[in-house]
Design a protein around this motif. Structure first.
Motif, PDB file in Angstrom:
ATOM      1  N   MET A   1       6.429 -30.111 -90.434  1.00 20.13           N
ATOM      2  CA  MET A   1       7.136 -28.922 -89.978  1.00 20.13           C
ATOM      3  C   MET A   1       6.204 -27.859 -89.399  1.00 20.13           C
ATOM      4  N   GLY A   2       4.935 -27.945 -89.737  1.00 22.48           N
ATOM      5  CA  GLY A   2       3.985 -26.917 -89.298  1.00 22.48           C
ATOM      6  C   GLY A   2       3.266 -27.324 -88.040  1.00 22.48           C
ATOM      7  N   GLY A   3       1.981 -27.623 -88.167  1.00 24.46           N
ATOM      8  CA  GLY A   3       1.194 -27.965 -86.999  1.00 24.46           C
ATOM      9  C   GLY A   3       0.255 -29.119 -87.281  1.00 24.46           C
ATOM     10  N   VAL A   4      -0.466 -29.501 -86.222  1.00 22.52           N
ATOM     11  CA  VAL A   4      -1.445 -30.580 -86.284  1.00 22.52           C
ATOM     12  C   VAL A   4      -2.739 -30.038 -85.688  1.00 22.52           C
ATOM     13  N   GLN A   5      -3.843 -30.373 -86.334  1.00 20.18           N
ATOM     14  CA  GLN A   5      -5.130 -29.868 -85.864  1.00 20.18           C
ATOM     15  C   GLN A   5      -6.187 -30.954 -85.978  1.00 20.18           C
ATOM     16  N   ARG A   6      -6.791 -31.288 -84.851  1.00 22.02           N
ATOM     17  CA  ARG A   6      -7.930 -32.189 -84.910  1.00 22.02           C
ATOM     18  C   ARG A   6      -9.120 -31.441 -85.492  1.00 22.02           C
ATOM     19  N   GLN A   7     -10.102 -32.186 -85.995  1.00 24.07           N
ATOM     20  CA  GLN A   7     -11.222 -31.565 -86.692  1.00 24.07           C
ATOM     21  C   GLN A   7     -11.951 -30.552 -85.820  1.00 24.07           C
ATOM     22  N   THR A   8     -12.027 -30.798 -84.547  1.00 21.74           N
ATOM     23  CA  THR A   8     -12.753 -29.893 -83.654  1.00 21.74           C
ATOM     24  C   THR A   8     -11.828 -29.142 -82.702  1.00 21.74           C
ATOM     25  N   GLY A   9     -10.524 -29.190 -82.947  1.00 23.36           N
ATOM     26  CA  GLY A   9      -9.588 -28.552 -82.027  1.00 23.36           C
ATOM     27  C   GLY A   9      -8.841 -27.397 -82.659  1.00 23.36           C
ATOM     28  N   SER A  10      -7.908 -26.858 -81.917  1.00 18.09           N
ATOM     29  CA  SER A  10      -7.091 -25.756 -82.402  1.00 18.09           C
ATOM     30  C   SER A  10      -5.769 -26.290 -82.943  1.00 18.09           C
ATOM     31  N   LEU A  11      -5.074 -25.436 -83.680  1.00 23.85           N
ATOM     32  CA  LEU A  11      -3.800 -25.823 -84.275  1.00 23.85           C
ATOM     33  C   LEU A  11      -2.733 -25.914 -83.195  1.00 23.85           C
ATOM     34  N   VAL A  12      -2.004 -27.039 -83.177  1.00 22.55           N
ATOM     35  CA  VAL A  12      -0.949 -27.276 -82.196  1.00 22.55           C
ATOM     36  C   VAL A  12       0.372 -27.424 -82.948  1.00 22.55           C
ATOM     37  N   PRO A  13       1.443 -26.775 -82.493  1.00 21.68           N
ATOM     38  CA  PRO A  13       2.739 -26.960 -83.157  1.00 21.68           C
ATOM     39  C   PRO A  13       3.096 -28.435 -83.261  1.00 21.68           C
ATOM     40  N   ALA A  14       3.721 -28.809 -84.377  1.00 24.59           N
ATOM     41  CA  ALA A  14       3.959 -30.219 -84.687  1.00 24.59           C
ATOM     42  C   ALA A  14       4.715 -30.948 -83.581  1.00 24.59           C
ATOM     43  N   ILE A  15       5.812 -30.387 -83.126  1.00 25.65           N
ATOM     44  CA  ILE A  15       6.638 -31.075 -82.118  1.00 25.65           C
ATOM     45  C   ILE A  15       5.882 -31.205 -80.794  1.00 25.65           C
ATOM     46  N   GLU A  16       5.151 -30.180 -80.428  1.00 26.08           N
ATOM     47  CA  GLU A  16       4.355 -30.250 -79.195  1.00 26.08           C
ATOM     48  C   GLU A  16       3.325 -31.363 -79.284  1.00 26.08           C
ATOM     49  N   TRP A  17       2.687 -31.488 -80.459  1.00 23.46           N
ATOM     50  CA  TRP A  17       1.641 -32.512 -80.610  1.00 23.46           C
ATOM     51  C   TRP A  17       2.230 -33.910 -80.514  1.00 23.46           C
ATOM     52  N   VAL A  18       3.326 -34.186 -81.229  1.00 23.41           N
ATOM     53  CA  VAL A  18       3.872 -35.537 -81.239  1.00 23.41           C
ATOM     54  C   VAL A  18       4.521 -35.894 -79.900  1.00 23.41           C
ATOM     55  N   ARG A  19       4.978 -34.895 -79.160  1.00 23.76           N
ATOM     56  CA  ARG A  19       5.539 -35.168 -77.836  1.00 23.76           C
ATOM     57  C   ARG A  19       4.475 -35.576 -76.828  1.00 23.76           C
TER      58      ARG A  19
END
Length: 350
Positions: free
Chosen positions: A318-336
């Motif tokens: 429900m929140g976000g996804v963040q790669r170890q060296t990246g910035s936080l991306v909203p969950a739906i945006e990342w999976v899309r």
């Protein structure tokens, strides 16, 4: 306003758990000075930031020494009576306790002997306990968390508490328990044999009250809560249920996994069944398809739901996804955008 107790207290505290206890002592003891340990290490040449409790002491005008190396810079005052510690992070030696007329008492956020050690609140959440607790005990001069209990309280849990929320509830309850210990002078030795000294028991409420019990509470089995490491937040897709993964995010506000050999941090996860009951969505026609998936496999469901298959069911991001060296991306945006929206598989190992 009640008169202050004729006590001069040296308080040892470092993190946020100790702040309500600092305020309790400042309001009821005739004099208090404070010792903190550590502080967040800076990046570059920035100075080390003060521990949270030390910042609060400075804010309310309490004298405070922050230890950086050993006990350098610390001195007892000649008329100190009692040491009180809460989330201090260091062992206080006999060379200090033995010079105080009443020795020392420690406030530990578990119902001892359960969860002795450095991480009792994390362990309470990760183990999905239905109760948490606080113990006020005499400081032992040989081991952590082994002194005679003077007061113990239990708090019933709802199962959705996150670390900060539970820490604050326990700290408020601990302050109420400490008030009882000080007002009843339980810190004074009433018997040469510590085991014959009285212990008071009670129930802690969500609002921080300590409601005395007329009888002793059941004593739990002894266990150890060791130090937390980054590995504690790793998801093992092959062995963890949705609830266990949810508990990781309750404890740390994130969980991490890997994809294509790289770390990925996931925020605000919720078991699918919990999400369905909260948002009243019917997915009964789709669940059979999901059962064929492997744990860790993820996909975008109906364009607005990021779902990961787990060992027993599924979990919603429900929140976000963040790669170890990246910035936080909203969950739906990342999976899309990942793999053109076709999904993929998270793995346990790097």
């Amino acid at each position: 306003m009640p008169s202050k107790l004729p006590l001069n207290i040296v308080f040892f505290g470092t993190d946020e758990f100790s702040i309500p206890i600092l305020h309790k002592l400042a309001s009821c003891a005739q004099r208090i000075h404070m010792v903190s340990a550590g502080g967040k290490r800076p990046r570059g040449r920035d100075p080390i930031s003060l521990p949270s409790a030390a910042k609060e002491a400075k804010k309310i005008g309490i004298e405070c020494v922050v230890l950086k190396k050993g006990w350098d810079g610390f001195q007892l005052k000649p008329d100190d009576h009692l040491a009180v510690s809460a989330s201090f992070g260091r062992f206080i030696p006999e060379s200090i306790l033995g010079r105080l007329v009443y020795g020392g008492i420690n406030i530990h956020p578990s119902f001892l002997p359960k969860y002795r050690g450095a991480s009792p609140i994390y362990s309470t959440i990760l183990k999905d306990d239905t109760q948490a607790g606080v113990t006020i005990q005499r400081m032992d001069t040989r081991e952590f968390d082994k002194g005679k209990a003077l007061a113990q309280g239990v708090l019933s849990l709802h199962g959705d508490e996150h670390y900060n929320n539970l820490r604050d509830k326990l700290a408020k309850g601990a302050s109420s328990m400490l008030d009882s210990v000080l007002q009843q002078a339980l810190y004074k030795r009433s018997n040469p044999n510590p085991e014959l000294e009285p212990t008071i028991y009670g129930i802690l409420t969500d609002t921080g009250e300590f409601q005395r019990s007329e009888s002793a509470l059941p004593i739990p089995a002894a266990s150890w809560a060791g130090k937390i490491s980054p590995e504690s937040a790793r998801i093992n897709w092959e062995s963890m249920t949705s609830r266990q993964i949810y508990n990781i995010t309750r404890a740390f506000e994130h969980a991490w996994t890997t994809i294509n050999g790289k770390k990925v941090f996931l925020y605000n996860l919720m078991p699918l069944q919990q999400w369905l009951s909260q948002f009243r969505v019917d997915v009964s026609n789709d669940i059979n398809d999901w059962k064929q998936m492997q744990p860790g496999q993820f996909f975008l469901f109906k364009k607005n739901l990021f779902i990961i298959k787990t060992l027993d069911s599924a979990i919603v991001v429900m929140g976000g996804v963040q790669r170890q060296t990246g910035s936080l991306v909203p969950a739906i945006e990342w999976v899309r955008t990942f793999n053109s929206g076709k999904g993929g598989v998270f793995t346990t190992g790097l």
